[in-house]
Design a protein around this motif. Structure first.
Motif, mmCIF file in Angstrom:
data_model
loop_
_atom_site.group_PDB
_atom_site.id
_atom_site.type_symbol
_atom_site.label_atom_id
_atom_site.label_comp_id
_atom_site.label_asym_id
_atom_site.label_seq_id
_atom_site.Cartn_x
_atom_site.Cartn_y
_atom_site.Cartn_z
ATOM 1 N N ASP A 12 119.391 84.108 16.486
ATOM 2 C CA ASP A 12 119.964 83.872 17.809
ATOM 3 C C ASP A 12 118.906 83.759 18.897
ATOM 4 N N ASN A 13 117.634 83.999 18.542
ATOM 5 C CA ASN A 13 116.589 84.029 19.570
ATOM 6 C C ASN A 13 115.696 82.782 19.598
ATOM 7 N N ASP A 55 115.825 78.292 18.239
ATOM 8 C CA ASP A 55 116.684 77.264 17.663
ATOM 9 C C ASP A 55 116.612 77.357 16.140
#
Length: 148
Positions: free
Chosen positions: A31-32, A34
Motif C-alpha cells: 500500500d506504500n 505502486d
C-alpha cells in the motif's frame, strides 16, 4: 453510472523457465508504493529535416513493468530468488530465465507479457525510518505484450 476503477482482486502469475517453471502467484501487493507500474513506452521518434520538414519513424522497444510486493511474504522470497538466480557474478553460475507474466485485472481483462527478463531488483531488505521493512520492487522487460 459510476465507473469502478479498483485494483482490488488483481492477480499476477510469474513463470520463469528454469527457476520457477510451474510459476507462482503474486497477490501480496503493498500500500506504500505502486504495486504494478507500466511506465510510458516510446513507439516512435521524430526530428526536423534541414529544410524544416518533419520526419517520424517507428521505434521498437521492450515493454517495461515494475512489480512491488509486501515484505516477508512468499512472493517477496520468490522474486528475491528469481533476482539472485539470474544475477551474474564472478565464480557464480547463473540461469537465464525466459519469463512470462499473466496479469488478470478485477474487470477480467488479461495482460500477457512474454519473452521477458528480470532486469533489476533490490537484493536485500532495508528498513524505513518508520521502522517498517522497506517494500522491494523488481523491474522486468518483455518483448511481447497482449491485452485482451
Amino acid at each position: 453510472m459510476a465507473t469502478d476503477a479498483t485494483g482490488f482482486g488483481t492477480l499476477l502469475t510469474i513463470v520463469a523457465s528454469k527457476t520457477f517453471p510451474v510459476g507462482f502467484p503474486v497477490r501480496a501487493f503493498p500500500d506504500n508504493v505502486d504495486p504494478i507500474d507500466f511506465p510510458s513506452l516510446q513507439i516512435a521518434d521524430g526530428a526536423m529535416g534541414v529544410n524544416g520538414d518533419f520526419v517520424s519513424w517507428k521505434k521498437a522497444n521492450p515493454t517495461p513493468i515494475t512489480i512491488a510486493v509486501l515484505p516477508n511474504t512468499p512472493e517477496e522470497f520468490a522474486l528475491e530468488t528469481l533476482l539472485q538466480t539470474n544475477r551474474p557474478a564472478q565464480g557464480k553460475k547463473y540461469v537465464n530465465d525466459d519469463i512470462t507474466m499473466v496479469l488478470v485485472y478485477p474487470n477480467f481483462r488479461v495482460a500477457t507479457l512474454s519473452k521477458g527478463k528480470i532486469m533489476e531488483g533490490i537484493p536485500a531488505s532495508g528498513i524505513e525510518t518508520s521502522q517498517r521493512i522497506k517494500t522491494r520492487s523488481y523491474k522486468f522487460m518483455f518483448q511481447d505484450l497482449v491485452v485482451v
